[in-house]
Motif scaffolding. Structure first.
Motif, PDB file in Angstrom:
ATOM      1  N   THR A 161      -1.245   0.434  -9.299  1.00  0.00           N
ATOM      2  CA  THR A 161      -2.327   0.639 -10.264  1.00  0.00           C
ATOM      3  C   THR A 161      -2.918   2.022 -10.052  1.00  0.00           C
ATOM      4  OG1 THR A 161      -2.843  -1.714 -10.211  1.00  0.00           O
ATOM      5  CG2 THR A 161      -4.544  -0.269 -11.091  1.00  0.00           C
ATOM      6  N   ASN A 162      -3.118   2.748 -11.170  1.00  0.00           N
ATOM      7  CA  ASN A 162      -3.766   4.038 -11.140  1.00  0.00           C
ATOM      8  C   ASN A 162      -4.753   4.062 -12.285  1.00  0.00           C
ATOM      9  OD1 ASN A 162      -4.535   6.648 -10.799  1.00  0.00           O
ATOM     10  ND2 ASN A 162      -2.567   7.579 -11.333  1.00  0.00           N
ATOM     11  N   GLY A 163      -6.009   3.796 -11.978  1.00  0.00           N
ATOM     12  CA  GLY A 163      -7.016   3.715 -13.034  1.00  0.00           C
ATOM     13  C   GLY A 163      -6.693   2.546 -13.957  1.00  0.00           C
ATOM     14  N   PRO A 164      -6.644   2.798 -15.272  1.00  0.00           N
ATOM     15  CA  PRO A 164      -6.368   1.705 -16.212  1.00  0.00           C
ATOM     16  C   PRO A 164      -4.878   1.391 -16.344  1.00  0.00           C
ATOM     17  CG  PRO A 164      -6.830   3.715 -17.423  1.00  0.00           C
ATOM     18  CD  PRO A 164      -7.059   4.022 -15.962  1.00  0.00           C
ATOM     19  N   VAL A 165      -4.011   2.207 -15.741  1.00  0.00           N
ATOM     20  CA  VAL A 165      -2.571   2.008 -15.870  1.00  0.00           C
ATOM     21  C   VAL A 165      -2.062   1.185 -14.691  1.00  0.00           C
ATOM     22  CG1 VAL A 165      -0.337   3.160 -16.028  1.00  0.00           C
ATOM     23  CG2 VAL A 165      -2.363   4.216 -17.059  1.00  0.00           C
ATOM     24  N   SER A 166      -1.287   0.141 -15.010  1.00  0.00           N
ATOM     25  CA  SER A 166      -0.737  -0.729 -13.980  1.00  0.00           C
ATOM     26  C   SER A 166       0.737  -0.968 -14.245  1.00  0.00           C
ATOM     27  CB  SER A 166      -1.506  -2.063 -13.988  1.00  0.00           C
ATOM     28  OG  SER A 166      -1.035  -2.908 -12.987  1.00  0.00           O
ATOM     29  N   HIS A 167       1.520  -1.093 -13.187  1.00  0.00           N
ATOM     30  CA  HIS A 167       2.948  -1.350 -13.332  1.00  0.00           C
ATOM     31  C   HIS A 167       3.393  -2.283 -12.216  1.00  0.00           C
ATOM     32  CE1 HIS A 167       7.004  -0.629 -14.751  1.00  0.00           C
ATOM     33  NE2 HIS A 167       7.380  -0.459 -13.496  1.00  0.00           N
ATOM     34  N   ALA A 168       4.251  -3.229 -12.556  1.00  0.00           N
ATOM     35  CA  ALA A 168       4.792  -4.178 -11.572  1.00  0.00           C
ATOM     36  C   ALA A 168       6.305  -4.174 -11.653  1.00  0.00           C
ATOM     37  CB  ALA A 168       4.258  -5.569 -11.853  1.00  0.00           C
ATOM     38  N   THR A 169       6.928  -4.307 -10.529  1.00  0.00           N
ATOM     39  CA  THR A 169       8.382  -4.417 -10.472  1.00  0.00           C
ATOM     40  C   THR A 169       8.764  -5.280  -9.290  1.00  0.00           C
ATOM     41  OG1 THR A 169      10.456  -3.164 -10.570  1.00  0.00           O
ATOM     42  CG2 THR A 169       8.779  -2.356  -9.043  1.00  0.00           C
ATOM     43  N   GLY A 170       9.995  -5.668  -9.221  1.00  0.00           N
ATOM     44  CA  GLY A 170      10.463  -6.501  -8.116  1.00  0.00           C
ATOM     45  C   GLY A 170      11.829  -6.048  -7.653  1.00  0.00           C
ATOM     46  N   LEU A 171      12.119  -6.337  -6.407  1.00  0.00           N
ATOM     47  CA  LEU A 171      13.394  -5.973  -5.811  1.00  0.00           C
ATOM     48  C   LEU A 171      14.026  -7.201  -5.148  1.00  0.00           C
ATOM     49  CD1 LEU A 171      12.329  -2.766  -3.858  1.00  0.00           C
ATOM     50  CD2 LEU A 171      13.616  -2.812  -5.984  1.00  0.00           C
ATOM     51  N   GLU A 172      15.301  -7.364  -5.333  1.00  0.00           N
ATOM     52  CA  GLU A 172      16.036  -8.366  -4.582  1.00  0.00           C
ATOM     53  C   GLU A 172      16.371  -7.744  -3.237  1.00  0.00           C
ATOM     54  OE1 GLU A 172      17.222 -11.497  -5.395  1.00  0.00           O
ATOM     55  OE2 GLU A 172      16.268 -11.499  -7.362  1.00  0.00           O
ATOM     56  N   ALA A 173      16.189  -8.499  -2.173  1.00  0.00           N
ATOM     57  CA  ALA A 173      16.495  -7.975  -0.838  1.00  0.00           C
ATOM     58  C   ALA A 173      17.290  -8.995  -0.049  1.00  0.00           C
ATOM     59  CB  ALA A 173      15.196  -7.641  -0.114  1.00  0.00           C
ATOM     60  N   GLN A 174      18.091  -8.501   0.863  1.00  0.00           N
ATOM     61  CA  GLN A 174      18.841  -9.397   1.733  1.00  0.00           C
ATOM     62  C   GLN A 174      18.653  -8.917   3.167  1.00  0.00           C
ATOM     63  OE1 GLN A 174      23.220  -9.455   1.677  1.00  0.00           O
ATOM     64  NE2 GLN A 174      23.023 -11.665   1.365  1.00  0.00           N
ATOM     65  N   VAL A 175      18.199  -9.842   4.019  1.00  0.00           N
ATOM     66  CA  VAL A 175      18.025  -9.531   5.446  1.00  0.00           C
ATOM     67  C   VAL A 175      19.241 -10.089   6.177  1.00  0.00           C
ATOM     68  CG1 VAL A 175      16.600  -9.930   7.484  1.00  0.00           C
ATOM     69  CG2 VAL A 175      15.517  -9.650   5.261  1.00  0.00           C
ATOM     70  N   GLN A 176      19.891  -9.235   6.953  1.00  0.00           N
ATOM     71  CA  GLN A 176      21.091  -9.653   7.675  1.00  0.00           C
ATOM     72  C   GLN A 176      20.935  -9.512   9.148  1.00  0.00           C
ATOM     73  OE1 GLN A 176      24.390  -7.587   5.965  1.00  0.00           O
ATOM     74  NE2 GLN A 176      24.351  -8.836   4.142  1.00  0.00           N
TER      75      GLN A 176
END
Length: 175
Positions: free
Chosen positions: A160-175
């Protein structure tokens, strides 16, 4: 001590005599000299002649049965407490930056305690043991031991930066 007090009382004799104060002072010194109270110092920890020595330091070492596991497998953790005195008391297992205690308190048996860690989510955890201490041994904590729980996971990122917001996601694998 009762016999020493009786002897002093007989020695004091008539309390109205002029030498009463002198005899009283001498009897107090005699009691201190034979260790029946009245002050003085002692190496045993207290002015009363009794006392206990302070608790000694302890060291905790911790091992894991497996350093890498899957999300539904349980891992045994063992803590061993060493000290110059025989440690009693209890141990619990925790993970650094993890909000919950991993195990209930486990009593030491011959200086060791083993507990089964709960199912943890995918990730890398820094597990350690805390010894509660006892009357003769100080509490202590082990160094951390890494535990890797392998598997797939999802990481959410929100910016979030002031009124602008963005969301994303990442798939991860722990080995």
């Amino acid at each position: 001590m009762a016999l020493a007090m009786l002897a002093i009382a007989l020695w004091l004799g008539n309390r109205k005599s002029r030498t009463y104060r002198t005899r009283l002072a001498m009897s107090s010194l005699l009691l201190m000299a034979i260790g029946c109270g009245g002050g003085g110092s002692s190496d045993s920890g207290g002015s009363t002649g009794g006392g206990t020595s302070p608790p000694v330091n302890s060291t905790v070492t911790m091992t894991l049965a497996d350093s890498k596991t899957t999300p539904n497998a349980r891992v045994n953790a063992t803590a061993t407490v060493t000290s110059s005195k025989t440690p009693t008391g209890q141990v619990q297992f925790l993970a650094q930056d993890y909000l919950a205690v991993l195990t209930a308190l486990a009593p030491l048996t011959n200086g060791s305690a083993t507990s089964q860690l709960p199912n943890l989510g995918t990730g890398i955890y820094q597990v350690y043991a805390e010894y509660t201490g006892d009357s003769f041994t100080k509490a202590s904590r082990s160094a951390t031991v890494p535990l890797t729980v392998t598997g797939d996971g999802f990481i959410s990122i929100n910016a979030t930066n002031g009124p602008v917001s963005h969301a994303t996601g990442l798939e991860a694998q722990v080995q």
